[in-house]
Design an enzyme around this catalytic site. Structure first.
Site, PDB file in Angstrom:
ATOM      1  N   ASN A 145      -0.090  20.570  63.220  1.00  0.00           N
ATOM      2  CA  ASN A 145      -0.415  20.976  61.844  1.00  0.00           C
ATOM      3  C   ASN A 145      -1.858  20.637  61.480  1.00  0.00           C
ATOM      4  O   ASN A 145      -2.148  19.887  60.556  1.00  0.00           O
ATOM      5  CB  ASN A 145       0.589  20.414  60.821  1.00  0.00           C
ATOM      6  CG  ASN A 145       0.694  18.900  60.840  1.00  0.00           C
ATOM      7  OD1 ASN A 145       0.282  18.236  61.786  1.00  0.00           O
ATOM      8  ND2 ASN A 145       1.247  18.334  59.775  1.00  0.00           N
ATOM      9  N   ASP A 173       5.013   8.709  64.039  1.00  0.00           N
ATOM     10  CA  ASP A 173       4.709   9.796  63.092  1.00  0.00           C
ATOM     11  C   ASP A 173       3.443   9.414  62.313  1.00  0.00           C
ATOM     12  O   ASP A 173       3.360   9.644  61.100  1.00  0.00           O
ATOM     13  CB  ASP A 173       5.882  10.104  62.148  1.00  0.00           C
ATOM     14  CG  ASP A 173       5.700  11.435  61.417  1.00  0.00           C
ATOM     15  OD1 ASP A 173       4.743  12.167  61.746  1.00  0.00           O
ATOM     16  OD2 ASP A 173       6.509  11.732  60.518  1.00  0.00           O
TER      17      ASP A 173
HETATM   18  O1  DOR Z   1       5.365  12.322  56.195  1.00  0.00           O
HETATM   19  C1  DOR Z   1       5.010  13.248  56.917  1.00  0.00           C
HETATM   20  N1  DOR Z   1       3.700  13.503  57.132  1.00  0.00           N
HETATM   21  N2  DOR Z   1       5.943  14.025  57.463  1.00  0.00           N
HETATM   22  C2  DOR Z   1       5.636  15.153  58.116  1.00  0.00           C
HETATM   23  O2  DOR Z   1       6.521  15.814  58.583  1.00  0.00           O
HETATM   24  C3  DOR Z   1       4.225  15.590  58.219  1.00  0.00           C
HETATM   25  C4  DOR Z   1       3.304  14.452  58.118  1.00  0.00           C
HETATM   26  C5  DOR Z   1       1.877  14.869  57.905  1.00  0.00           C
HETATM   27  O3  DOR Z   1       1.387  15.719  58.640  1.00  0.00           O
HETATM   28  O4  DOR Z   1       1.221  14.294  57.000  1.00  0.00           O
HETATM   29 ZN    ZN Z   2       7.820  15.734  60.722  1.00  0.00          ZN
HETATM   30 ZN    ZN Z   3       4.971  14.278  62.047  1.00  0.00          ZN
END
Ligand code: DOR
Ligand code: ZN
Ligand code: ZN
Length: 417
Positions: free
Chosen positions: A87, A298
């Protein structure tokens, strides 16, 4: 070079041993090896940690993080390999962006960086991205992370294409209609704060969908950042009937509960949201019984401007690379849920196996990717010390054990305290 007198974490236990490193590889593990090196008495050598779910934000969001700052945070956190989500801006949905990330990571030359390609063009959910071309350029998986693919039909096609190219689909599970703008877990603390909640089923429905697709098609699938007790149960039952499903969770889901949102600190805002004590306990059980294969960060660094706004408007995400090992070690190993080799499996061997990466174990012939830690060092988490551009952590002030002292990648020292 010899690593001397360390406690070495092997798959079946922890042993006092020396390691000889030659040409970037582990050449020998034994007792009283002769030669120059470093004395690691009192320190513990883990297989280089692998984080299969990070956001490095480059290209496009370099204000939040870039490949250089994210790589510095990675090696400071003990990670020798990271896999970065697509992303970005432009979205990592083609071989040019995949090649760019690999090239930039090579110039930075700290940890190994493996790009993850998007499932659909522009993550728009309509047309499949060029999966084969991205694989040829070095993508190690595909994911629509940040959201789910809305159409089950397109997801089924993606699983088939991915399998043809030997890639796994890593699924962010969220039914956006059911989330409906929710920013926290729907429960007592959502009511107390007046923040809009989203129910577990918003996550669980898509976990169930991906499992059923994998089962019907006899294909593998990997579930990202599991946060619900009910999601753990769905994955456990699927594994028991032979579905090729693997899954990950993150430190914030087994160390925090939604009580933390009552401070209105936007650093507690993350997607999926931090849930209740019964979820937290189920996630620890899922890690113990093998339902949850991996611990990932994450790592979602954000700029202060994205977080220093009212809760409903703040960005979702936690900067996790520099706290993950200590939080996991303190909560799970000191807390008695996992042994140190079991933690190493969740943070190194299992991600390597799931994605087919080199590394993951301290064995002769393996790359000398080593994370050397002082397990008795007690420290206080302070985002002022982060080298990541993302200072967004809900763990400020928390006392943890386990400090990364040296990180070696292919036998080269990339971080020392
Ligand atoms: O908390 C999150 N941040 N969850 C996600 O799925 C995307 C991520 C982000 O790219 O900031
Ligand atoms: Zn995610
Ligand atoms: Zn993620």
């Amino acid at each position: 070079m010899i690593i001397k007198n360390a406690e070495v974490v092997l798959e079946d236990g922890v042993k006092r041993a020396d390691l000889r490193i030659e040409n970037g590889k582990i050449a020998e593990i034994g007792q009283k090896l002769k030669g120059d090196g470093i004395d690691c008495k009192g320190l513990t050598v883990l297989p280089g940690l692998i984080d299969m779910h990070v956001h490095l934000r480059e290209p496009g969001f370099e204000r939040k993080e870039d490949i250089a700052s994210g790589s510095r945070a990675a090696v400071k956190g003990g990670f020798t390999q990271v896999c970065c989500m697509p992303n970005t801006k432009p979205v990592t949905d083609n071989k040019v962006v995949v090649s760019y990330i690999k090239q930039r990571a090579k110039e930075v030359d700290l940890c190994k960086v493996h790009p993850i390609g998007a499932i659909t063009e522009g993550q728009a959910g309509e047309n499949l991205a060029a999966i084969g071309a991205m694989k040829a350029a070095g993508a190690v998986a595909i994911s629509e992370d940040g959201k789910s693919v809305p159409s089950a039909k397109i997801m089924a096609n993606a699983m088939q294409y991915a399998a043809d190219f030997g890639l796994k689909c890593l699924c962010h599970c969220e039914d956006s209609a059911l989330v409906d703008g929710g920013v926290v877990h729907e429960g007592y603390y959502a009511t107390l704060t007046g923040l809009k909640g989203s129910i577990r089923a918003a996550e669980d429905l898509i976990i169930a969908r991906e499992i059923l697709l994998a089962e019907s098609l006899s294909l593998p699938v990997h579930i990202c950042h599991v946060s619900t007790y009910s999601g753990v149960q769905l994955i456990r039952e699927a594994k028991a009937r032979g579905v090729q499903v693997t899954a990950e969770t993150c430190p914030h889901y087994f160390t925090l509960t939604d009580e933390v949102i009552s401070t209105f600190d936007t650093n507690t805002k993350v997607n999926p949201p931090i849930r209740e004590e019964k979820d937290r306990l189920a996630i620890i059980e899922g890690l113990q019984d093998g339902t949850l294969d991996c611990i990932v960060t994450d790592h979602a660094p954000h700029h202060e401007d994205d977080k220093n706004v009212e809760y409903a408007l703040a960005a979702f995400g936690i900067s996790g690379l520099e706290t993950s090992f200590a939080l996991s070690y303190t909560q799970l190993v000191r807390g008695g849920a996992l042994s140190l080799p079991e933690l190493a499996a969740k943070m190194s061997a299992n991600p390597a196996r799931i994605l087919g990466l080199e590394g993951g174990a301290l064995t002769v012939g393996a790359p000398a990717d080593l994370t050397i830690v002082d397990l008795n060092a007690k420290w206080k988490i302070d985002p002022k010390d982060f080298v990541s551009k993302g200072k967004n952590t809900p763990f400020t002030g928390r006392e943890v054990y386990g400090k990364v002292v040296y990180t070696y990648v292919d036998g080269e020292l990339k971080y020392s305290i």
